[in-house]
Motif scaffolding. Structure first.
Motif, mmCIF file in Angstrom:
data_model
loop_
_atom_site.group_PDB
_atom_site.id
_atom_site.type_symbol
_atom_site.label_atom_id
_atom_site.label_comp_id
_atom_site.label_asym_id
_atom_site.label_seq_id
_atom_site.Cartn_x
_atom_site.Cartn_y
_atom_site.Cartn_z
ATOM 1 N N LYS A 157 6.934 0.110 10.664
ATOM 2 C CA LYS A 157 8.332 -0.047 11.075
ATOM 3 C C LYS A 157 9.020 1.288 10.819
ATOM 4 O O LYS A 157 9.118 1.747 9.681
ATOM 5 N N TYR A 191 8.854 -1.233 15.717
ATOM 6 C CA TYR A 191 7.468 -1.275 15.257
ATOM 7 C C TYR A 191 6.591 -0.399 16.138
ATOM 8 O O TYR A 191 6.789 -0.309 17.351
ATOM 9 N N ASP A 229 8.797 0.230 6.598
ATOM 10 C CA ASP A 229 7.963 -0.877 6.131
ATOM 11 C C ASP A 229 6.647 -0.832 6.902
ATOM 12 O O ASP A 229 6.516 -0.119 7.899
ATOM 13 N N LEU A 250 3.963 -3.845 8.389
ATOM 14 C CA LEU A 250 3.756 -5.282 8.542
ATOM 15 C C LEU A 250 2.393 -5.577 9.134
ATOM 16 O O LEU A 250 1.896 -4.827 9.982
ATOM 17 N N SER A 289 5.224 -8.427 5.666
ATOM 18 C CA SER A 289 5.340 -7.089 5.092
ATOM 19 C C SER A 289 4.266 -6.850 4.038
ATOM 20 O O SER A 289 4.075 -7.657 3.128
ATOM 21 N N CYS A 336 4.529 -4.392 2.053
ATOM 22 C CA CYS A 336 5.286 -3.843 0.919
ATOM 23 C C CYS A 336 6.007 -4.916 0.102
ATOM 24 O O CYS A 336 6.075 -4.820 -1.127
ATOM 25 N N THR A 337 6.556 -5.945 0.786
ATOM 26 C CA THR A 337 7.381 -6.940 0.093
ATOM 27 C C THR A 337 6.845 -8.362 0.171
ATOM 28 O O THR A 337 7.273 -9.226 -0.588
ATOM 29 N N GLU A 365 8.604 -11.544 8.949
ATOM 30 C CA GLU A 365 9.577 -10.980 9.884
ATOM 31 C C GLU A 365 9.173 -11.348 11.301
ATOM 32 O O GLU A 365 8.009 -11.225 11.688
#
Length: 199
Positions: free
Chosen positions: A51, A63, A139, A141, A163, A165-166, A170
Motif C-alpha cells: 500500500k 495497492y 502497509d 497486505l 495487513s 503489519c497490523t 481491509e
C-alpha cells in the motif's frame, strides 16, 4: 539531483540516459523491476500487496506490486531490484531468492506524463516474519491469489486483504489498485499460477 534512467527504443536497444522527469515527459521506454511476494496462509496461496504511502506523488494510498521501482542508469537488473526491496520493505535478499517471471512492455498515459516501462517481473516465496517497511510504504497486505485474480478479470468487485503489519482486515476494490494494462495482468496471473504450482 534528479534520478537518471537508461532509455531504450522500441526494439529495447539502449539509446541514452535521461533525467526521470524528462523520461516521463517525453514517453521514453525505460526499465523497471517488479517483485511480487507470495506466501501460503491457511493452505491458500496469497499475494502480498504494497500500500503506497499517502504522500507519494503518484497513486498515493493505492495497492500495487510488493516491491518495485525504476532501475537507475547503469544499474544492473538484480542489483537494482535488491536495492528496491531493501528500501521499501527492509529485507536484504540474495539474488538466488528471486525467480524471474518474464517481462511486459506497459504503456500508461496520464495528464502530465507518458509512462512507457519495460517491466521485469520476479517472484519471491516469502517465508514470513517482520517487514520493517520504509517511508514509501504505508502497509503490506496479503490477499488470496484467487481473489486477486477475480478482481483483475472483473469476476469480483471486492476482495479482503489482511495487513502483515497490523493484522487488520481491509476491503479492496479494483479502484484501490495502481492501474496496469490487461496484457500485464494476464501475464502476471498466468505466471503466478505456474509459479505457485511448483512450490
Amino acid at each position: 539531483m534528479e534520478e537518471l534512467l537508461d532509455i531504450f527504443n522500441e526494439k529495447e536497444e539502449k539509446t541514452g540516459v535521461k533525467a526521470r522527469g524528462d523520461v516521463h515527459r517525453d514517453g521514453d521506454w525505460h526499465e523497471t523491476f517488479h517483485c511480487w511476494f507470495v506466501k501460503k496462509i491457511d493452505s491458500k496461496w496469497h499475494v502480498l500487496l504494497q500500500k503506497r504511502a499517502f504522500d507519494k506523488e503518484d497513486y498515493p494510498g493505492l495497492y500495487d506490486i510488493t516491491a518495485a521501482g525504476h532501475l537507475e542508469a547503469g544499474e544492473g537488473l538484480i542489483e537494482g531490484g535488491l536495492r528496491e526491496i531493501q528500501e521499501e520493505l527492509g529485507l536484504s535478499l540474495e539474488r538466488s531468492a528471486l525467480t524471474p517471471a518474464g517481462y511486459v512492455k506497459e504503456e500508461l498515459i496520464g495528464k502530465d506524463k507518458v509512462d512507457r516501462e519495460i517491466c521485469r517481473l520476479f517472484f519471491y516465496h516469502w517465508p514470513g516474519g517482520d517487514l520493517p517497511v520504509g517511508v514509501e510504504v504505508a502497509d503490506v497486505l496479503a490477499i488470496p491469489l484467487d481473489q486477486l485474480s477475480s478482481l483483475m478479470t472483473g469476476d469480483r468487485e471486492m476482495a479482503v486483504g489482511v495487513s502483515i503489519c497490523t493484522g487488520e482486515k481491509e476491503r479492496m476494490k479494483v479502484e484501490s489498485f495502481v492501474p496496469h494494462t490487461p496484457a500485464y495482468q494476464s501475464h502476471l496471473l498466468k505466471a503466478l499460477s505456474e509459479y505457485v504450482e511448483k512450490l
